[in-house]
Scaffold this motif. Sequence first.
Motif, mmCIF file in Angstrom:
data_model
loop_
_atom_site.group_PDB
_atom_site.id
_atom_site.type_symbol
_atom_site.label_atom_id
_atom_site.label_comp_id
_atom_site.label_asym_id
_atom_site.label_seq_id
_atom_site.Cartn_x
_atom_site.Cartn_y
_atom_site.Cartn_z
ATOM 1 N N ASN A 229 0.798 -1.225 0.000
ATOM 2 C CA ASN A 229 0.000 0.000 0.000
ATOM 3 C C ASN A 229 0.832 1.277 0.000
ATOM 4 N N ASP A 230 1.998 1.250 0.629
ATOM 5 C CA ASP A 230 2.882 2.424 0.641
ATOM 6 C C ASP A 230 3.822 2.416 -0.565
ATOM 7 N N VAL A 231 4.708 1.435 -0.587
ATOM 8 C CA VAL A 231 5.736 1.369 -1.625
ATOM 9 C C VAL A 231 5.133 1.040 -2.984
ATOM 10 N N GLY A 232 4.339 -0.025 -3.045
ATOM 11 C CA GLY A 232 3.740 -0.428 -4.306
ATOM 12 C C GLY A 232 2.802 0.623 -4.867
ATOM 13 N N GLY A 233 1.979 1.222 -4.000
ATOM 14 C CA GLY A 233 1.062 2.265 -4.455
ATOM 15 C C GLY A 233 1.800 3.459 -5.020
ATOM 16 N N ALA A 234 2.896 3.853 -4.361
ATOM 17 C CA ALA A 234 3.691 4.983 -4.839
ATOM 18 C C ALA A 234 4.346 4.664 -6.177
ATOM 19 N N GLN A 235 4.909 3.478 -6.294
ATOM 20 C CA GLN A 235 5.570 3.094 -7.536
ATOM 21 C C GLN A 235 4.575 3.021 -8.694
ATOM 22 N N HIS A 236 3.366 2.579 -8.408
ATOM 23 C CA HIS A 236 2.323 2.509 -9.444
ATOM 24 C C HIS A 236 2.000 3.895 -9.978
ATOM 25 N N CYS A 237 2.208 4.921 -9.158
ATOM 26 C CA CYS A 237 1.943 6.306 -9.566
ATOM 27 C C CYS A 237 3.165 6.962 -10.204
ATOM 28 N N GLY A 238 4.279 6.247 -10.262
ATOM 29 C CA GLY A 238 5.479 6.811 -10.861
ATOM 30 C C GLY A 238 6.471 7.382 -9.876
#
Length: 256
Positions: A229-238
Amino acid sequence: MRMRSGHFVMADEGWPGCAKSLKGVILDMCGVLYDSGEGDGVAIPGSIEAVRRLKESDLQLRFCTNETQATREKFVAKLQRLGFDISASEVFPPAPAAIAVLKDRSLRPHLLVHDGLLPEFDGVDKTNPNCVIIGDAAEYFSYQNLNEAFRVLIGLEKPVLFSLGQGKYYKETDGLKLDVGVYMKALEYACDLKAEVIGKPSPTFFQSVLNDMGLQSHEALMIGDDLLNDVGGAQHCGMKGVQVRTGKYRWPKETP
């Protein structure tokens, strides 16, 4: 900034090349800055100093949390009592974002949330609800309360379920606790629907923080204890994402 033995320490060397374009940092809060629990919880060693150093730098700093057991003002006041230099305008929890969605779509919620969060919704029409909002209700996740939310949803022609985050669990001072995502999945299964997540890892939620900083996604770094939710979500947004070894982080088990 890096982790050493579970603590925050500041680092002047060894930064990756992406740091050259870095203009802003977004910090998760529970499990990164502090562990919640009895009273105000406890600050994670080194975290108060890390926030201070970031604020003294030329980087913009925001705090992005799925905290839904208290209003933003009370939550920020708790962090200030722990010693953090944080203001409410820097903190982005999901409840205010949810209220904006309700107003935009003319929805009236049935609330399955913690009592401490209810004042956030004082100005919201909750008569004859046509949707359900679920947050981290903790001890209020009783069978009766879950069943009441289920009955509201199952009785709607077009049921709408909003979940304030979708975490599996989080860490308090006395151990791990089930998070809202577990109960969200129960209602999804019972009502044969898909919840709309407001909060991390929603791209819209992350984008609202970036918009507030006036930055592009590649200019920001997200630091959290939740890989999905933190790392993966941020990476998904670029954005770039960094996982700390505190909070819900689990050390890999050694193989025999």
